[in-house]
Design a protein around this motif. Structure first.
Motif, short mmCIF file in Angstrom:
data_model
loop_
_atom_site.label_atom_id
_atom_site.label_comp_id
_atom_site.label_asym_id
_atom_site.label_seq_id
_atom_site.Cartn_x
_atom_site.Cartn_y
_atom_site.Cartn_z
N HIS A 62 -1.49 1.66 -11.08
CA HIS A 62 -1.06 1.60 -9.52
C HIS A 62 0.51 1.80 -9.34
O HIS A 62 1.24 0.80 -9.77
N ILE A 63 0.66 2.86 -8.86
CA ILE A 63 2.07 3.35 -8.45
C ILE A 63 2.06 3.29 -7.09
O ILE A 63 1.39 4.09 -6.25
N PHE A 64 2.91 2.53 -6.41
CA PHE A 64 3.09 2.35 -5.03
C PHE A 64 3.94 3.67 -4.48
O PHE A 64 4.96 3.69 -5.00
N ARG A 83 12.03 1.59 -9.73
CA ARG A 83 12.37 3.05 -9.45
C ARG A 83 11.21 3.92 -10.07
O ARG A 83 11.68 5.06 -10.12
N PHE A 84 10.24 3.26 -10.64
CA PHE A 84 9.52 4.11 -11.41
C PHE A 84 8.65 5.19 -10.39
O PHE A 84 8.44 5.04 -9.33
N THR A 85 8.70 6.49 -10.98
CA THR A 85 8.00 7.65 -10.29
C THR A 85 7.02 8.23 -11.34
O THR A 85 7.52 8.34 -12.51
N ASN A 86 5.87 8.64 -10.85
CA ASN A 86 4.92 9.04 -11.73
C ASN A 86 5.12 10.75 -12.17
O ASN A 86 5.11 11.30 -11.20
N THR A 191 8.83 9.45 0.10
CA THR A 191 10.31 9.05 -0.02
C THR A 191 10.43 7.70 -0.98
O THR A 191 11.27 7.51 -1.68
N TYR A 192 9.37 6.73 -0.98
CA TYR A 192 9.50 5.51 -1.21
C TYR A 192 8.61 5.45 -2.51
O TYR A 192 7.37 5.44 -2.27
N GLN A 193 8.91 5.02 -3.75
CA GLN A 193 7.88 5.01 -4.86
C GLN A 193 8.42 3.76 -5.74
O GLN A 193 9.73 3.70 -5.97
N GLY A 194 7.61 2.99 -6.36
CA GLY A 194 7.89 2.21 -7.43
C GLY A 194 6.85 1.24 -7.75
O GLY A 194 5.47 1.46 -7.43
N VAL A 195 7.00 0.43 -8.75
CA VAL A 195 6.21 -0.69 -9.12
C VAL A 195 6.71 -2.11 -9.17
O VAL A 195 8.11 -2.20 -9.50
N PRO A 196 6.09 -3.10 -8.71
CA PRO A 196 6.75 -4.37 -8.71
C PRO A 196 7.40 -4.95 -9.90
O PRO A 196 6.44 -4.78 -11.22
#
Length: 378
Positions: A62-64, A83-86, A191-196
Protein backbone atom coordinates in the motif's frame (compact mmCIF):
# COMPACT_ATOMS: atom_id res chain seq x y z
CA UNK A 1 -35.38 -0.62 11.01
CA UNK A 2 -33.82 1.77 13.54
CA UNK A 3 -32.95 0.47 16.98
CA UNK A 4 -35.46 1.24 19.78
CA UNK A 5 -32.98 2.10 22.53
CA UNK A 6 -29.59 2.22 20.85
CA UNK A 7 -26.42 2.67 22.84
CA UNK A 8 -24.51 4.08 19.86
CA UNK A 9 -25.20 6.64 17.18
CA UNK A 10 -23.29 4.64 14.57
CA UNK A 11 -22.32 1.02 14.16
CA UNK A 12 -19.41 0.99 11.72
CA UNK A 13 -18.93 -2.33 9.97
CA UNK A 14 -15.30 -2.61 8.90
CA UNK A 15 -12.22 -0.90 10.31
CA UNK A 16 -10.47 -0.13 7.03
CA UNK A 17 -9.80 3.42 5.96
CA UNK A 18 -13.42 4.22 5.10
CA UNK A 19 -14.74 3.02 8.44
CA UNK A 20 -11.85 4.44 10.46
CA UNK A 21 -12.14 7.91 8.88
CA UNK A 22 -15.89 8.00 9.41
CA UNK A 23 -15.50 6.85 13.03
CA UNK A 24 -12.93 9.57 13.67
CA UNK A 25 -15.05 12.35 12.17
CA UNK A 26 -18.26 11.16 13.82
CA UNK A 27 -16.58 11.01 17.22
CA UNK A 28 -15.17 14.48 16.66
CA UNK A 29 -18.73 15.62 15.94
CA UNK A 30 -19.88 14.27 19.31
CA UNK A 31 -21.34 10.97 18.09
CA UNK A 32 -20.82 7.68 19.88
CA UNK A 33 -19.50 4.93 17.62
CA UNK A 34 -18.84 1.22 17.74
CA UNK A 35 -16.47 -0.21 15.13
CA UNK A 36 -16.60 -3.92 14.38
CA UNK A 37 -14.47 -6.08 12.09
CA UNK A 38 -14.73 -9.76 11.21
CA UNK A 39 -10.93 -10.05 11.15
CA UNK A 40 -8.95 -10.34 14.37
CA UNK A 41 -7.29 -6.96 13.87
CA UNK A 42 -8.11 -3.38 12.94
CA UNK A 43 -7.12 -1.58 9.76
CA UNK A 44 -8.66 -3.68 7.00
CA UNK A 45 -6.33 -4.23 4.07
CA UNK A 46 -3.77 -1.63 5.21
CA UNK A 47 -2.95 -3.69 8.30
CA UNK A 48 0.76 -4.34 8.86
CA UNK A 49 2.42 -7.08 10.88
CA UNK A 50 5.88 -6.66 12.34
CA UNK A 51 8.03 -9.60 11.26
CA UNK A 52 11.80 -9.65 11.83
CA UNK A 53 11.54 -5.96 12.80
CA UNK A 54 10.03 -5.18 9.37
CA UNK A 55 6.55 -3.76 8.80
CA UNK A 56 4.98 -6.30 6.46
CA UNK A 57 2.02 -5.16 4.34
CA UNK A 58 -0.07 -8.27 5.05
CA UNK A 59 -2.63 -7.71 2.29
CA UNK A 60 -0.33 -6.44 -0.41
CA UNK A 61 1.72 -3.26 -0.81
CA UNK A 62 0.00 0.00 0.00
CA UNK A 63 1.70 3.13 -1.28
CA UNK A 64 -0.24 6.27 -0.50
CA UNK A 65 -0.45 8.70 -3.41
CA UNK A 66 -2.68 11.67 -4.18
CA UNK A 67 -2.78 15.00 -5.97
CA UNK A 68 -5.04 16.43 -3.29
CA UNK A 69 -3.19 18.54 -0.75
CA UNK A 70 -6.26 18.37 1.47
CA UNK A 71 -6.17 14.57 1.56
CA UNK A 72 -2.39 14.57 2.05
CA UNK A 73 -2.64 17.06 4.92
CA UNK A 74 -5.51 15.04 6.37
CA UNK A 75 -3.55 11.80 6.70
CA UNK A 76 -0.38 13.59 7.80
CA UNK A 77 -2.15 15.02 10.85
CA UNK A 78 -2.18 11.50 12.28
CA UNK A 79 1.28 10.19 11.39
CA UNK A 80 4.44 11.02 9.44
CA UNK A 81 4.78 9.75 5.88
CA UNK A 82 8.15 9.03 4.32
CA UNK A 83 9.26 9.84 0.77
CA UNK A 84 8.78 6.38 -0.74
CA UNK A 85 7.77 6.35 -4.41
CA UNK A 86 6.87 3.18 -6.25
CA UNK A 87 9.33 2.30 -9.05
CA UNK A 88 8.63 -1.36 -9.85
CA UNK A 89 10.62 -3.61 -12.14
CA UNK A 90 9.30 -6.22 -14.57
CA UNK A 91 10.93 -9.63 -14.82
CA UNK A 92 10.30 -11.59 -18.03
CA UNK A 93 12.16 -14.92 -17.93
CA UNK A 94 15.06 -13.20 -16.16
CA UNK A 95 15.14 -10.06 -18.31
CA UNK A 96 14.54 -6.91 -16.27
CA UNK A 97 12.64 -3.85 -17.48
CA UNK A 98 11.74 -0.57 -15.83
CA UNK A 99 8.14 0.25 -15.03
CA UNK A 100 6.08 2.19 -15.72
CA UNK A 101 6.84 1.95 -19.45
CA UNK A 102 9.18 4.85 -20.17
CA UNK A 103 12.39 5.77 -21.98
CA UNK A 104 14.38 3.36 -19.81
CA UNK A 105 12.03 0.58 -20.96
CA UNK A 106 12.36 1.58 -24.61
CA UNK A 107 16.15 1.54 -24.29
CA UNK A 108 16.02 -1.92 -22.73
CA UNK A 109 13.91 -3.17 -25.64
CA UNK A 110 15.46 -1.37 -28.60
CA UNK A 111 18.55 0.61 -27.43
CA UNK A 112 16.65 3.78 -28.29
CA UNK A 113 17.58 6.98 -26.45
CA UNK A 114 15.40 9.56 -28.22
CA UNK A 115 11.70 10.08 -27.42
CA UNK A 116 11.14 10.78 -31.12
CA UNK A 117 12.66 7.43 -32.06
CA UNK A 118 10.58 5.66 -29.42
CA UNK A 119 7.33 7.22 -30.64
CA UNK A 120 8.20 6.31 -34.22
CA UNK A 121 9.07 2.72 -33.27
CA UNK A 122 5.75 2.22 -31.53
CA UNK A 123 3.86 4.08 -34.25
CA UNK A 124 5.36 1.78 -36.91
CA UNK A 125 4.24 -1.29 -34.94
CA UNK A 126 0.75 0.09 -34.38
CA UNK A 127 0.35 0.92 -38.07
CA UNK A 128 0.61 -2.78 -38.90
CA UNK A 129 -2.26 -3.78 -36.62
CA UNK A 130 -5.44 -4.93 -38.39
CA UNK A 131 -7.66 -2.64 -36.25
CA UNK A 132 -7.73 1.04 -35.30
CA UNK A 133 -10.20 0.98 -32.40
CA UNK A 134 -9.96 -1.15 -29.26
CA UNK A 135 -12.75 -3.53 -28.37
CA UNK A 136 -10.96 -5.25 -25.50
CA UNK A 137 -7.91 -4.98 -23.25
CA UNK A 138 -5.55 -6.69 -25.67
CA UNK A 139 -6.42 -4.35 -28.51
CA UNK A 140 -6.19 -1.30 -26.24
CA UNK A 141 -2.73 -2.31 -25.03
CA UNK A 142 -1.52 -3.00 -28.56
CA UNK A 143 -2.68 0.46 -29.62
CA UNK A 144 -0.79 1.98 -26.68
CA UNK A 145 2.60 0.23 -26.89
CA UNK A 146 2.66 -2.17 -29.85
CA UNK A 147 3.03 -5.97 -29.84
CA UNK A 148 6.60 -6.37 -28.50
CA UNK A 149 6.06 -4.58 -25.20
CA UNK A 150 2.54 -5.97 -24.91
CA UNK A 151 3.73 -9.56 -25.21
CA UNK A 152 6.51 -9.28 -22.64
CA UNK A 153 5.21 -6.82 -20.05
CA UNK A 154 1.42 -6.76 -20.24
CA UNK A 155 -0.27 -9.84 -21.68
CA UNK A 156 0.71 -12.64 -19.31
CA UNK A 157 0.80 -10.49 -16.17
CA UNK A 158 -2.72 -9.22 -16.92
CA UNK A 159 -4.10 -12.65 -17.74
CA UNK A 160 -2.68 -14.06 -14.50
CA UNK A 161 -4.07 -11.13 -12.52
CA UNK A 162 -7.59 -11.39 -13.90
CA UNK A 163 -7.75 -15.13 -14.63
CA UNK A 164 -9.01 -14.74 -18.17
CA UNK A 165 -7.75 -14.08 -21.68
CA UNK A 166 -6.92 -10.44 -22.39
CA UNK A 167 -9.38 -10.45 -25.29
CA UNK A 168 -12.15 -11.04 -22.72
CA UNK A 169 -11.22 -8.08 -20.53
CA UNK A 170 -12.54 -4.53 -20.99
CA UNK A 171 -10.20 -1.97 -22.55
CA UNK A 172 -10.77 0.38 -19.60
CA UNK A 173 -8.59 -1.71 -17.26
CA UNK A 174 -5.36 -1.02 -19.15
CA UNK A 175 -6.00 2.70 -19.58
CA UNK A 176 -4.63 3.19 -16.05
CA UNK A 177 -1.20 2.03 -17.24
CA UNK A 178 1.24 4.96 -17.58
CA UNK A 179 3.31 5.23 -20.78
CA UNK A 180 5.93 7.98 -20.68
CA UNK A 181 8.44 9.37 -23.13
CA UNK A 182 10.89 10.42 -20.41
CA UNK A 183 13.14 8.61 -17.93
CA UNK A 184 10.81 8.85 -14.94
CA UNK A 185 10.53 5.46 -13.16
CA UNK A 186 8.01 6.68 -10.57
CA UNK A 187 4.86 4.65 -11.18
CA UNK A 188 2.37 7.22 -9.91
CA UNK A 189 2.13 10.75 -11.28
CA UNK A 190 0.70 12.17 -8.06
CA UNK A 191 2.32 15.11 -6.29
CA UNK A 192 2.18 13.56 -2.83
CA UNK A 193 3.44 10.02 -2.21
CA UNK A 194 4.75 7.98 0.68
CA UNK A 195 4.28 5.27 3.29
CA UNK A 196 3.62 5.92 7.00
CA UNK A 197 6.80 5.74 9.05
CA UNK A 198 6.30 2.70 11.27
CA UNK A 199 3.49 1.28 9.13
CA UNK A 200 -0.21 1.90 8.57
CA UNK A 201 -1.18 0.58 12.00
CA UNK A 202 -0.08 3.91 13.46
CA UNK A 203 -2.46 5.78 11.18
CA UNK A 204 -5.40 3.53 12.01
CA UNK A 205 -4.63 3.62 15.74
CA UNK A 206 -4.77 7.43 15.74
CA UNK A 207 -8.03 7.46 13.77
CA UNK A 208 -9.67 5.00 16.17
CA UNK A 209 -8.14 6.25 19.42
CA UNK A 210 -10.71 6.19 22.23
CA UNK A 211 -13.42 4.63 20.05
CA UNK A 212 -15.15 1.40 21.06
CA UNK A 213 -14.33 -1.54 18.81
CA UNK A 214 -14.73 -5.30 18.57
CA UNK A 215 -12.75 -7.62 16.30
CA UNK A 216 -13.62 -11.15 15.23
CA UNK A 217 -17.27 -10.14 14.76
CA UNK A 218 -19.06 -11.03 11.52
CA UNK A 219 -21.86 -8.53 10.98
CA UNK A 220 -23.75 -10.61 8.43
CA UNK A 221 -24.14 -13.56 10.80
CA UNK A 222 -25.21 -11.37 13.76
CA UNK A 223 -26.98 -8.62 11.86
CA UNK A 224 -30.10 -8.05 13.93
CA UNK A 225 -28.40 -8.05 17.32
CA UNK A 226 -25.65 -5.74 16.10
CA UNK A 227 -27.96 -3.36 14.26
CA UNK A 228 -29.99 -2.93 17.44
CA UNK A 229 -26.94 -1.37 19.11
CA UNK A 230 -27.00 1.81 17.02
CA UNK A 231 -29.25 4.37 15.37
CA UNK A 232 -27.55 3.91 12.04
CA UNK A 233 -25.09 1.55 10.30
CA UNK A 234 -22.07 2.45 8.18
CA UNK A 235 -21.49 -0.70 6.16
CA UNK A 236 -18.20 -1.27 4.30
CA UNK A 237 -18.55 -4.99 3.58
CA UNK A 238 -19.58 -6.62 0.30
CA UNK A 239 -22.93 -5.23 -0.83
CA UNK A 240 -24.15 -8.58 -2.20
CA UNK A 241 -23.39 -10.27 1.13
CA UNK A 242 -25.49 -7.67 2.96
CA UNK A 243 -28.49 -8.66 0.85
CA UNK A 244 -27.78 -12.39 1.22
CA UNK A 245 -26.79 -12.66 -2.46
CA UNK A 246 -30.47 -12.42 -3.38
CA UNK A 247 -29.61 -11.31 -6.93
CA UNK A 248 -26.55 -13.52 -7.24
CA UNK A 249 -22.90 -13.23 -6.29
CA UNK A 250 -20.77 -10.32 -7.45
CA UNK A 251 -17.41 -11.56 -8.69
CA UNK A 252 -14.06 -10.43 -7.29
CA UNK A 253 -10.47 -11.30 -7.96
CA UNK A 254 -8.36 -11.95 -4.92
CA UNK A 255 -4.80 -12.80 -3.90
CA UNK A 256 -3.12 -15.48 -1.89
CA UNK A 257 0.06 -14.36 -0.15
CA UNK A 258 3.06 -16.55 0.58
CA UNK A 259 5.45 -14.76 2.90
CA UNK A 260 8.99 -15.82 3.81
CA UNK A 261 11.65 -14.52 6.17
CA UNK A 262 15.04 -14.78 4.46
CA UNK A 263 18.37 -14.80 6.25
CA UNK A 264 19.86 -12.13 4.03
CA UNK A 265 19.91 -8.35 4.06
CA UNK A 266 18.54 -7.76 0.57
CA UNK A 267 16.72 -10.17 -1.76
CA UNK A 268 15.79 -8.21 -4.88
CA UNK A 269 16.93 -4.63 -4.27
CA UNK A 270 13.47 -3.18 -4.88
CA UNK A 271 10.12 -3.10 -3.13
CA UNK A 272 8.13 -4.54 -6.05
CA UNK A 273 9.16 -6.78 -8.96
CA UNK A 274 6.43 -7.93 -11.36
CA UNK A 275 6.77 -11.37 -12.94
CA UNK A 276 5.38 -11.03 -16.44
CA UNK A 277 6.11 -14.44 -17.93
CA UNK A 278 3.41 -17.15 -18.04
CA UNK A 279 5.60 -19.75 -16.29
CA UNK A 280 5.69 -17.88 -12.96
CA UNK A 281 2.33 -18.50 -11.29
CA UNK A 282 2.70 -15.48 -9.03
CA UNK A 283 2.36 -11.94 -10.36
CA UNK A 284 4.94 -10.18 -8.19
CA UNK A 285 7.35 -10.41 -5.31
CA UNK A 286 7.18 -7.71 -2.66
CA UNK A 287 10.19 -7.04 -0.43
CA UNK A 288 8.69 -5.09 2.45
CA UNK A 289 11.74 -3.50 4.05
CA UNK A 290 12.23 -1.24 1.03
CA UNK A 291 8.99 0.64 1.78
CA UNK A 292 10.76 2.17 4.78
CA UNK A 293 14.36 1.99 3.50
CA UNK A 294 15.17 -0.69 6.06
CA UNK A 295 18.66 -1.98 6.86
CA UNK A 296 17.72 -4.97 9.00
CA UNK A 297 19.95 -8.04 8.80
CA UNK A 298 17.06 -10.15 7.48
CA UNK A 299 14.41 -9.50 4.89
CA UNK A 300 10.78 -10.49 4.33
CA UNK A 301 9.33 -11.21 0.90
CA UNK A 302 5.80 -12.02 -0.25
CA UNK A 303 4.75 -13.73 -3.47
CA UNK A 304 1.28 -12.85 -4.70
CA UNK A 305 -0.85 -15.50 -6.43
CA UNK A 306 -4.08 -14.24 -8.06
CA UNK A 307 -7.23 -16.33 -7.48
CA UNK A 308 -10.98 -15.90 -7.67
CA UNK A 309 -12.55 -14.77 -4.42
CA UNK A 310 -14.97 -17.13 -2.69
CA UNK A 311 -16.37 -17.59 0.80
CA UNK A 312 -12.92 -18.65 2.05
CA UNK A 313 -10.88 -16.03 0.14
CA UNK A 314 -11.08 -12.29 0.75
CA UNK A 315 -12.46 -10.22 -2.16
CA UNK A 316 -10.14 -7.45 -3.42
CA UNK A 317 -10.74 -6.39 -7.01
CA UNK A 318 -14.28 -5.99 -8.39
CA UNK A 319 -14.77 -7.41 -11.87
CA UNK A 320 -16.81 -4.62 -13.42
CA UNK A 321 -18.00 -6.41 -16.54
CA UNK A 322 -21.54 -6.19 -17.93
CA UNK A 323 -22.83 -9.16 -15.96
CA UNK A 324 -21.58 -7.93 -12.60
CA UNK A 325 -22.62 -4.34 -13.22
CA UNK A 326 -26.16 -5.48 -14.01
CA UNK A 327 -26.29 -7.36 -10.70
CA UNK A 328 -24.79 -4.38 -8.89
CA UNK A 329 -27.58 -2.07 -10.08
CA UNK A 330 -30.13 -4.35 -8.43
CA UNK A 331 -28.27 -4.21 -5.13
CA UNK A 332 -27.86 -0.45 -5.40
CA UNK A 333 -31.63 -0.11 -5.78
CA UNK A 334 -32.10 -2.15 -2.62
CA UNK A 335 -29.43 -0.13 -0.79
CA UNK A 336 -31.15 3.14 -1.65
CA UNK A 337 -34.24 1.91 0.19
CA UNK A 338 -32.26 1.24 3.40
CA UNK A 339 -32.32 4.69 4.95
CA UNK A 340 -30.61 3.60 8.17
CA UNK A 341 -27.65 2.01 6.38
CA UNK A 342 -24.89 3.85 4.53
CA UNK A 343 -22.91 1.74 2.05
CA UNK A 344 -19.34 2.92 1.49
CA UNK A 345 -15.91 1.71 0.40
CA UNK A 346 -14.57 -0.63 -2.25
CA UNK A 347 -16.68 -3.66 -1.34
CA UNK A 348 -19.92 -1.86 -0.52
CA UNK A 349 -19.74 0.26 -3.67
CA UNK A 350 -18.19 -2.51 -5.82
CA UNK A 351 -15.70 0.02 -7.10
CA UNK A 352 -11.93 0.03 -7.44
CA UNK A 353 -10.63 2.69 -5.06
CA UNK A 354 -7.12 3.78 -4.23
CA UNK A 355 -6.54 4.78 -0.60
CA UNK A 356 -6.89 8.52 -1.18
CA UNK A 357 -10.17 7.91 -3.01
CA UNK A 358 -11.51 5.81 -0.13
CA UNK A 359 -10.72 8.62 2.30
CA UNK A 360 -12.29 11.23 0.02
CA UNK A 361 -15.42 9.08 -0.30
CA UNK A 362 -15.62 8.66 3.48
CA UNK A 363 -15.29 12.40 4.02
CA UNK A 364 -18.11 13.06 1.56
CA UNK A 365 -20.32 10.76 3.60
CA UNK A 366 -19.21 12.64 6.69
CA UNK A 367 -20.33 15.88 5.08
CA UNK A 368 -23.74 14.41 4.38
CA UNK A 369 -24.12 12.74 7.77
CA UNK A 370 -22.29 15.07 10.13
CA UNK A 371 -21.66 18.41 8.42
CA UNK A 372 -18.25 18.59 10.05
CA UNK A 373 -15.78 17.34 7.47
CA UNK A 374 -14.59 19.30 4.46
CA UNK A 375 -15.77 18.89 0.89
CA UNK A 376 -13.37 16.97 -1.34
CA UNK A 377 -13.51 15.41 -4.77
CA UNK A 378 -13.16 11.65 -5.11
Amino acid sequence: MAATNPHYDYLIVGSGLFGAVFAYEATRAGKKCLVIDKRNHLGGNVYCENIADINVHVYGPHIFHTNSKRIWDYVNQFTTFNRFTNSPLANYYGELFNLPINMNTFYQFWKITSPTEARQKISDQISKLPFKKAGNLQEQALLMVGPEIYEKLIRHYTEKQWGRDATRLPASIIKRLPVRYNYDNCYFDDTYQGVPVGGYNKLVAKLLAGIDFKTGVDFNTNRYELTALAKKVIYTGAIDAYFDHSHGHLEYRSLQFKTEVLDMENFQGNAVVNYCDPKSKFTRIVEHKHFEFGRQSKTVITREYPVMADKNVEPYYPINDDRNNAILKKYQTMAAQNHNVVFGGRLAEYKYYDMHQVIASALKVCNRELYTAFEVEV
